[in-house]
Design a protein around this motif. Structure first.
Motif, PDB file in Angstrom:
ATOM      1  N   LYS A   1       0.799  -1.164   0.019  1.00 50.34           N
ATOM      2  CA  LYS A   1       0.206  -0.052  -0.102  1.00 50.34           C
ATOM      3  C   LYS A   1       0.716   1.435  -0.044  1.00 50.34           C
ATOM      4  CE  LYS A   1      -3.757   2.279   2.687  1.00 50.34           C
ATOM      5  NZ  LYS A   1      -4.516   2.264   3.812  1.00 50.34           N
ATOM      6  N   ALA A   2       1.915   1.338   0.769  1.00 48.61           N
ATOM      7  CA  ALA A   2       2.878   2.339   1.032  1.00 48.61           C
ATOM      8  C   ALA A   2       3.500   2.525  -0.519  1.00 48.61           C
ATOM      9  CB  ALA A   2       3.864   2.109   2.253  1.00 48.61           C
ATOM     10  N   LYS A   3       3.859   1.529  -1.199  1.00 50.39           N
ATOM     11  CA  LYS A   3       4.601   1.616  -2.342  1.00 50.39           C
ATOM     12  C   LYS A   3       3.840   2.193  -3.468  1.00 50.39           C
ATOM     13  CE  LYS A   3       8.254  -1.818  -2.039  1.00 50.39           C
ATOM     14  NZ  LYS A   3       8.640  -3.302  -2.462  1.00 50.39           N
ATOM     15  N   ARG A   4       2.531   1.750  -3.453  1.00 52.59           N
ATOM     16  CA  ARG A   4       1.393   2.500  -4.212  1.00 52.59           C
ATOM     17  C   ARG A   4       1.024   3.886  -3.859  1.00 52.59           C
ATOM     18  NH1 ARG A   4      -1.846  -2.172  -3.393  1.00 52.59           N
ATOM     19  NH2 ARG A   4      -2.864  -0.953  -1.901  1.00 52.59           N
ATOM     20  N   GLU A   5       1.046   4.313  -2.579  1.00 52.70           N
ATOM     21  CA  GLU A   5       1.057   5.867  -2.413  1.00 52.70           C
ATOM     22  C   GLU A   5       2.198   6.646  -2.983  1.00 52.70           C
ATOM     23  OE1 GLU A   5      -1.374   7.554  -0.657  1.00 52.70           O
ATOM     24  OE2 GLU A   5      -2.790   5.810  -1.185  1.00 52.70           O
TER      25      GLU A   5
ATOM     26  N   SER B   1       4.319   5.629  -5.282  1.00 53.61           N
ATOM     27  CA  SER B   1       4.475   5.920  -6.728  1.00 53.61           C
ATOM     28  C   SER B   1       3.329   7.131  -6.955  1.00 53.61           C
ATOM     29  CB  SER B   1       3.792   4.685  -7.353  1.00 53.61           C
ATOM     30  OG  SER B   1       3.674   4.682  -8.708  1.00 53.61           O
ATOM     31  N   LYS B   2       2.172   7.013  -6.315  1.00 57.74           N
ATOM     32  CA  LYS B   2       1.169   7.933  -6.826  1.00 57.74           C
ATOM     33  C   LYS B   2       1.606   9.428  -6.445  1.00 57.74           C
ATOM     34  CE  LYS B   2      -3.817   9.100  -5.500  1.00 57.74           C
ATOM     35  NZ  LYS B   2      -4.701   9.038  -4.515  1.00 57.74           N
ATOM     36  N   THR B   3       2.276   9.707  -5.034  1.00 53.34           N
ATOM     37  CA  THR B   3       2.623  10.974  -4.728  1.00 53.34           C
ATOM     38  C   THR B   3       3.762  11.488  -5.798  1.00 53.34           C
ATOM     39  OG1 THR B   3       2.428  10.295  -2.463  1.00 53.34           O
ATOM     40  CG2 THR B   3       3.608  12.034  -2.814  1.00 53.34           C
ATOM     41  N   LYS B   4       4.537  10.542  -6.359  1.00 52.08           N
ATOM     42  CA  LYS B   4       5.769  10.908  -6.984  1.00 52.08           C
ATOM     43  C   LYS B   4       5.078  11.412  -8.345  1.00 52.08           C
ATOM     44  CE  LYS B   4       9.398   7.965  -5.645  1.00 52.08           C
ATOM     45  NZ  LYS B   4      10.372   6.706  -6.023  1.00 52.08           N
ATOM     46  N   LYS B   5       4.080  10.821  -8.828  1.00 51.08           N
ATOM     47  CA  LYS B   5       3.513  11.227  -9.923  1.00 51.08           C
ATOM     48  C   LYS B   5       2.911  12.697  -9.760  1.00 51.08           C
ATOM     49  CE  LYS B   5       2.229   6.893 -12.135  1.00 51.08           C
ATOM     50  NZ  LYS B   5       1.301   5.905 -12.269  1.00 51.08           N
TER      51      LYS B   5
ATOM     52  N   SER C   1       3.223  26.153  -3.621  1.00 46.92           N
ATOM     53  CA  SER C   1       3.894  25.983  -2.437  1.00 46.92           C
ATOM     54  C   SER C   1       3.439  25.004  -1.568  1.00 46.92           C
ATOM     55  CB  SER C   1       4.427  27.126  -1.675  1.00 46.92           C
ATOM     56  OG  SER C   1       5.301  26.802  -0.731  1.00 46.92           O
ATOM     57  N   LYS C   2       2.061  25.075  -1.127  1.00 49.73           N
ATOM     58  CA  LYS C   2       1.335  24.378  -0.155  1.00 49.73           C
ATOM     59  C   LYS C   2       1.102  22.839  -0.677  1.00 49.73           C
ATOM     60  CE  LYS C   2      -2.933  24.420   2.495  1.00 49.73           C
ATOM     61  NZ  LYS C   2      -4.285  24.850   2.922  1.00 49.73           N
ATOM     62  N   GLN C   3       0.724  22.794  -2.084  1.00 48.31           N
ATOM     63  CA  GLN C   3       0.516  21.424  -2.520  1.00 48.31           C
ATOM     64  C   GLN C   3       2.032  20.709  -2.738  1.00 48.31           C
ATOM     65  OE1 GLN C   3      -1.661  21.436  -6.423  1.00 48.31           O
ATOM     66  NE2 GLN C   3      -2.637  23.294  -5.686  1.00 48.31           N
ATOM     67  N   LYS C   4       2.894  21.493  -2.903  1.00 46.61           N
ATOM     68  CA  LYS C   4       4.386  20.704  -3.129  1.00 46.61           C
ATOM     69  C   LYS C   4       4.583  20.382  -1.653  1.00 46.61           C
ATOM     70  CE  LYS C   4       8.888  21.485  -4.784  1.00 46.61           C
ATOM     71  NZ  LYS C   4       9.773  22.259  -5.243  1.00 46.61           N
TER      72      LYS C   4
ATOM     73  N   LYS D   1       3.780  13.639   2.124  1.00 46.49           N
ATOM     74  CA  LYS D   1       3.157  12.185   1.693  1.00 46.49           C
ATOM     75  C   LYS D   1       4.278  11.473   1.296  1.00 46.49           C
ATOM     76  CE  LYS D   1      -0.690  11.978  -0.601  1.00 46.49           C
ATOM     77  NZ  LYS D   1      -1.641  12.447  -1.713  1.00 46.49           N
ATOM     78  N   LYS D   2       5.122  11.879   0.453  1.00 47.76           N
ATOM     79  CA  LYS D   2       6.329  11.187  -0.166  1.00 47.76           C
ATOM     80  C   LYS D   2       7.096  10.511   1.113  1.00 47.76           C
ATOM     81  CE  LYS D   2      10.463  11.513  -2.988  1.00 47.76           C
ATOM     82  NZ  LYS D   2      11.127  12.549  -4.023  1.00 47.76           N
ATOM     83  N   GLN D   3       7.358  11.364   1.972  1.00 52.69           N
ATOM     84  CA  GLN D   3       8.117  11.231   3.050  1.00 52.69           C
ATOM     85  C   GLN D   3       7.727  10.287   4.017  1.00 52.69           C
ATOM     86  OE1 GLN D   3      11.275  12.225   3.746  1.00 52.69           O
ATOM     87  NE2 GLN D   3      11.641  10.992   5.366  1.00 52.69           N
ATOM     88  N   ARG D   4       6.370  10.247   4.361  1.00 54.35           N
ATOM     89  CA  ARG D   4       5.509   9.266   5.114  1.00 54.35           C
ATOM     90  C   ARG D   4       5.723   7.895   4.489  1.00 54.35           C
ATOM     91  NH1 ARG D   4       1.675  13.514   5.948  1.00 54.35           N
ATOM     92  NH2 ARG D   4       0.217  12.908   4.371  1.00 54.35           N
TER      93      ARG D   4
END
Length: 384
Positions: free
Chosen positions: A55-59, A61-65, A185-188, A194-197
Motif C-alpha cells: 500500500k505504501a509503495k502504491r501511495e 508511486s502516486k505521490t511521485k506522479k 508551495s502548499k501543494q508541493k 506524503k512522499k516522506q511518510r
C-alpha cells in the motif's frame, strides 16, 4: 520442511520412539507447540507488513506522479509569472508616463487659471470705445481659455482614472501571483510530506519484515536443534516392549530383514559399531538392558548349534537359521535349550542375567552372516 510438518514428525517421535517420562514428553511437546505458534505469529506479521508495504509503495508511486505534475505546473506557473511580471513592468512604465503627463497638465491648468484671472480682473484705463473692443477680445480669449481648460481637465481626469485602473490591475496581478505561489508551495509541501511518510512506512515495514524473518529463522533453527536432540534421544533410548512370536515361522531368514523382533523386553543401551565403555573394542552386536529373570526368545526358527557358558559371553546360545545366518544370545542367567534342539520363532532360550560380566542385567544379541557380524537393528522392528 514446513514448521507444522516438523512439529508433527517430532510429536510422532515423542509418542512412538522415546522412552521418556510423561512430564518430559509433555514439556517437549509444549515447547514444540510454542515454537510453532511463534513461527505462525511471525509469518502473520510478515504478511501484514507486506500488505502495508504494498500500500505504501502504491501511495509513494502516486505521490511521485503528483510531484511530477506539480513540477510541470510550477514550470508553467513560472512562465506565467514571468509574463505577468513583464506585463506589470509595462503597466508601471505606462503609469509613470501618465503621472508625468498629469504633472504637466497640473502646470498647464494652473497657467490657464492664472490667465483667466488676469483677463477677467485687468484694470480699465482706456476710453469706452477702446474698452468695448478690449471686452470683445477678452471674451474671445476667455472662451478659448475656457475650452482649453475644459479639455485639460478632461485629459487630467481621464489620465487619473487610467492611473487608478492600472494600479488596480497591478494589484490584482500581484494578488494572483501571491495566491499562485502560496497554493503551489502548499501543494508541493503536502506532496513531499506524503512522499516522506510513504518512504518512512516502507522502511519501517522492511525493518519489521526483516526482524520477523530473523525470528522465524531462529525458531526454525531451534526446531532443527530440537529434532536433532530428539533423534539422538531416540537413538540412545530404543525400548522394546514386544517379544518374538510365531509370525516369523516358515520364512527364509533373509526375507525377514527389518521384520523380526528383539529377543527380550528392555532398552538397547549398547549399539552395533560403538565402542564399549572403557574399551577400544567395538560392539559386534547390541546389548539389551532388561530385568533379571525376563524371558529370552529366539527371533526366528532354526537349530541350536551352541548352548553353554563362553568366556566374555557368559551363558550363550547360538542358533543357525540356514543359508549362513546365525543369531547369538549371551549373558543369560539360565539356558533352556541344548545343542541340536529345533526351534520355532518365539521359543524361549533362557532367562535374562549378567553371566557375561556386565554390571547390569540384560541380553547380548548378535546377527551374523557366516563369520561377519551384521547390525541387528537393521533386522528388527522396535515396538514400544
Amino acid at each position: 520442511m514446513k514448521a507444522a510438518k516438523i512439529v508433527g514428525i517430532l510429536t510422532g517421535i515423542l509418542i512412538t520412539w522415546l522412552h521418556l517420562t510423561t512430564a518430559v514428553a509433555d514439556n517437549l511437546q509444549n515447547e514444540l507447540r510454542a515454537i510453532d505458534r511463534k513461527i505462525t505469529t511471525e509469518k502473520k506479521k510478515i504478511k501484514e507488513q507486506q500488505v502495508k508495504q504494498k500500500k505504501a509503495k502504491r501511495e509513494l508511486s502516486k505521490t511521485k506522479k503528483e510531484i511530477d505534475l506539480l513540477k510541470k505546473d510550477l514550470t508553467s506557473l513560472s512562465k506565467k509569472e514571468k509574463k505577468l511580471l513583464k506585463e506589470l513592468k509595462v503597466l508601471e512604465k505606462k503609469e509613470k508616463i501618465l503621472k508625468s503627463k498629469v504633472s504637466i497638465e497640473k502646470v498647464r491648468l494652473s497657467q490657464l487659471v492664472k490667465q483667466t484671472y488676469i483677463l477677467g480682473y485687468a484694470p480699465d484705463m482706456r476710453s469706452a470705445q477702446g474698452q468695448q473692443i478690449d471686452n470683445e477680445i477678452y471674451a474671445v480669449y476667455l472662451k478659448k481659455i475656457a475650452l482649453q481648460r475644459s479639455a485639460a481637465i478632461r485629459d487630467f481626469n481621464s489620465n487619473i482614472e487610467e492611473i487608478d485602473r492600472l494600479q488596480r490591475k497591478k494589484s490584482n496581478i500581484r494578488t494572483k501571483l501571491r495566491k499562485v505561489k502560496k497554493d503551489t508551495s502548499k501543494q508541493k509541501s503536502v506532496a513531499e510530506q506524503k512522499k516522506q511518510r510513504s518512504s518512512s512506512e516502507i522502511s519501517a515495514t522492511k525493518s519489521l519484515i526483516k526482524r520477523s524473518e530473523i525470528k522465524i529463522k531462529e525458531n526454525k533453527e531451534r526446531l532443527t536443534d530440537l529434532f536433532a536432540k530428539l533423534q539422538k534421544i531416540k537413538e540412545e533410548n530404543i525400548k522394546n516392549n514386544q517379544l518374538p512370536d510365531r509370525s516369523a515361522n516358515g520364512k527364509p531368514f533373509r526375507a525377514l530383514k527389518g521384520k523380526l523382533r528383539l529377543p527380550a523386553l528392555g532398552t538397547v543401551t549398547g549399539k552395533f559399531g560403538e565402542k564399549r565403555t572403557g574399551s577400544e573394542v567395538e560392539w559386534e552386536g547390541i546389548f539389551i538392558s532388561s530385568k533379571q529373570g525376563n524371558s529370552v526368545k529366539s527371533i526366528a526358527g532354526g537349530s541350536v548349534v551352541y548352548s553353554d557358558w563362553l568366556r566374555g559371553f557368559g551363558n550363550l546360545v547360538i542358533v543357525d537359521h540356514g543359508k549362513g545366518f546365525y543369531t547369538l544370545y549371551g549373558n543369560n542367567e539360565s539356558l533352556w535349550v541344548r545343542e541340536g534342539d529345533q526351534l520355532q520363532a518365539g521359543d524361549q532360550l533362557g532367562t535374562v542375567g549378567n553371566s557375561g560380566g556386565h554390571k547390569a542385567s540384560g541380553v547380548y544379541f548378535e546377527v551374523r552372516r557366516n563369520s561377519k557380524p551384521l547390525n541387528p537393528l537393521e533386522w528388527v522392528t522396535i515396538t514400544n
